[in-house]
Design a protein around this motif. Sequence first.
Motif, short mmCIF file in Angstrom:
data_model
loop_
_atom_site.label_atom_id
_atom_site.label_comp_id
_atom_site.label_asym_id
_atom_site.label_seq_id
_atom_site.Cartn_x
_atom_site.Cartn_y
_atom_site.Cartn_z
N TYR A 60 0.85 -1.20 0.00
CA TYR A 60 0.00 0.00 0.00
C TYR A 60 0.88 1.25 0.00
N ILE A 61 0.29 2.34 -0.46
CA ILE A 61 0.96 3.64 -0.44
C ILE A 61 0.08 4.59 0.38
N LEU A 62 0.67 5.19 1.40
CA LEU A 62 -0.03 6.16 2.24
C LEU A 62 0.51 7.55 1.92
N GLU A 63 -0.40 8.49 1.68
CA GLU A 63 0.00 9.88 1.44
C GLU A 63 -0.68 10.77 2.49
N TYR A 64 0.06 11.78 2.93
CA TYR A 64 -0.49 12.69 3.95
C TYR A 64 0.08 14.08 3.75
N ARG A 65 -0.63 15.05 4.27
CA ARG A 65 -0.14 16.43 4.26
C ARG A 65 -0.84 17.21 5.36
N LYS A 66 -0.16 18.24 5.81
CA LYS A 66 -0.71 19.11 6.84
C LYS A 66 -1.53 20.21 6.19
N THR A 67 -2.56 20.66 6.91
CA THR A 67 -3.42 21.71 6.39
C THR A 67 -4.10 22.42 7.54
N ASN A 68 -4.58 23.60 7.28
CA ASN A 68 -5.36 24.34 8.28
C ASN A 68 -6.83 24.42 7.88
N HIS A 69 -7.21 23.62 6.87
CA HIS A 69 -8.59 23.63 6.39
C HIS A 69 -9.29 22.36 6.84
N ASP A 70 -10.48 22.52 7.38
CA ASP A 70 -11.29 21.38 7.78
C ASP A 70 -12.00 20.81 6.56
N GLY A 71 -12.50 19.59 6.67
CA GLY A 71 -13.27 18.99 5.59
C GLY A 71 -12.38 18.32 4.56
N LEU A 72 -12.93 18.16 3.34
CA LEU A 72 -12.21 17.46 2.28
C LEU A 72 -10.96 18.23 1.87
N PRO A 73 -9.91 17.51 1.45
CA PRO A 73 -8.68 18.18 1.02
C PRO A 73 -8.93 19.11 -0.15
N ARG A 74 -8.21 20.20 -0.18
CA ARG A 74 -8.34 21.17 -1.26
C ARG A 74 -7.20 20.97 -2.25
N VAL A 75 -7.56 21.14 -3.54
CA VAL A 75 -6.54 21.00 -4.58
C VAL A 75 -5.49 22.08 -4.42
N LYS A 76 -5.94 23.30 -4.14
CA LYS A 76 -5.01 24.43 -4.03
C LYS A 76 -4.53 24.59 -2.59
N ASP A 77 -4.15 23.49 -1.97
CA ASP A 77 -3.59 23.58 -0.62
C ASP A 77 -2.14 24.01 -0.72
N GLU A 78 -1.69 24.65 0.36
CA GLU A 78 -0.34 25.23 0.33
C GLU A 78 0.75 24.18 0.51
N ARG A 79 0.40 22.95 0.87
CA ARG A 79 1.42 21.94 1.13
C ARG A 79 1.25 20.75 0.20
N CYS A 80 2.36 20.10 -0.10
CA CYS A 80 2.36 18.95 -1.01
C CYS A 80 2.13 17.66 -0.21
N TRP A 81 1.66 16.65 -0.91
CA TRP A 81 1.49 15.33 -0.29
C TRP A 81 2.84 14.69 -0.03
N GLU A 82 3.00 14.12 1.14
CA GLU A 82 4.18 13.32 1.45
C GLU A 82 3.80 11.84 1.36
N VAL A 83 4.76 11.00 0.95
CA VAL A 83 4.46 9.62 0.57
C VAL A 83 5.21 8.64 1.47
N VAL A 84 4.48 7.61 1.92
CA VAL A 84 5.09 6.46 2.59
C VAL A 84 4.78 5.25 1.71
N ASP A 85 5.81 4.63 1.17
CA ASP A 85 5.65 3.57 0.17
C ASP A 85 5.90 2.19 0.78
N ASN A 86 5.44 1.17 0.07
CA ASN A 86 5.75 -0.23 0.39
C ASN A 86 5.28 -0.64 1.78
N ILE A 87 4.05 -0.28 2.13
CA ILE A 87 3.45 -0.68 3.41
C ILE A 87 2.78 -2.04 3.21
N LYS A 88 3.15 -3.02 4.02
CA LYS A 88 2.62 -4.37 3.85
C LYS A 88 1.32 -4.60 4.62
N ALA A 89 1.15 -3.93 5.76
CA ALA A 89 -0.03 -4.13 6.60
C ALA A 89 -1.15 -3.17 6.19
#
Length: 507
Positions: free
Chosen positions: A197-226
């Motif tokens: 699995y691939i998990l992506e996350y990013r920090k934001t100050n906006h509640d609700g669904l992620p915004r396309v024009k968010d100020e921060r990029c997605w960070e990636v954690v790859d090769n998750i087996k569980a």
Amino acid sequence: MDPQKEALHRIIATLASKNEELHSFIDTLSHSLRGVQENSSKVILDLDEEFDSLYSVLDEMKASMTNTIKLEQARKMQELQNQHSQSISALESSEELLEFANNALDIKDPEGFTKAAKQIKDRVTMAPAFRLTMKPKATDCMTHLMVDFSQERQMIQSLKFLPVPSAPEVDISDCLVADNSVTVAWRMPEDSKIEYYILEYRKTNHDGLPRVKDERCWEVVDNIKATEYSLTDLKFDSKYMNFRVRACNKAAAGDYSNPITLETRAFNFSLDSTSSHQNLKVEDGCVEWDSAGGKGQESKIKGKENKGSGHVTILKNTSRSGTPSPKRTSVSSRPPSVRGSRDRFTGESYTVLGDTCIDNGQHYWEVKAQKDCKSYSLGVAFRNLGKFDQLGKTNTSWCIHVNNWLQATFAAKHNNKAKTLDMPVPDRIGVYCDFDGGQLLFYNADTKQLLHTFKTKFTQPILPAFMVWCGGLTLFTGLQVPSAVKCFQKTENGLSGSANSLNSVVH
């Protein structure tokens, strides 16, 4: 306010919120449209490459098999051509011998006939026609080099697009945010052979669904087996974090899960350089004693270049004015008239305050002293603490004090009273403030051992406060209240004990 106007204000706020939501959704749709176009072009190019690769393999196989046929053809033709030439030569020799034998029948002289007959017999014995095999060394059959690609043709005709894993399902109720760690758990809607699995996350100050024009990029954690993953040792310097997961098999990655948003609030503040004593140097969460403070930053920097500086932190803002973010809710971010024109600490009050007021809630931060620090204090104070006042020596400040100069002491101080703490000084100290509950607790940040508890009633907003002399302190913010501290607070319901003599109510 007039009820109609109040109702209209509520409607306006609702419409504004809905408009913002629609703008975000339109941005998402626009981003998806661009993504469909870009990704379609990409997969078409990938398809062309795959077919070109397949064509290349077929061309190579055809060339190799054609070469095999030609080699077999050349071999057979060479062998048959040799036999053909040998047979013609043998026939010519045999015809000559036959003619000689026919002519011998006409010899009348018995002696001459006998001699000719003997010659014919000897020549027949040695004639090539009688030593030559009459079986072709090669056949004209080439069926052993024929091919049948019917199965391969069926395989090619059955080619399909790769099976893509379904999108995982993430349930917020299965996720956990605690101790500056986030655990995200998910499940697959069907039984699929997933490689990772691939998990992506990013920090934001906006509640609700992620915004396309968010100020921060997605960070990636790859090769998750569980089907769960924990991010640890995070600094919570945003109100929320977005998460999404995708599953991958041996061939391809599937769609992202529906994104989720988790709250990651924590107490974030910086040191207010406009309040610091001239002999303190403040930068990026660090405060250091600077004996040359106030003598001109330029001369100090030149002196350090010549002699070499033992300081860990270099002052970038030589004006000492400090320009905090206008978004920060802090003492330093307010206009001077609102802040009460906070004067710099001076005299022997080597103090600096935090830039964010605490007027409610529970908050936690940590401090680490440099190994060679001779004297320091940490705690809280009202923002009207006098510029000559030292921490713990007034009824408007509470702190623990460490003195490594001449005679080592470790004590809790308030209102010019001290309580000796009979325990080793930790490398890193945690500060827990429950404003509404009127408690200020100090912990060993590593073991969560309680060092001291102040009980009081905070009648005004308070600020984190620090004193340092001959050394430096490093501040750690963006920390949640640790679970161990929360648990301790619940079970003990607030401790008294050694802190009783310093408990107070200040108006």
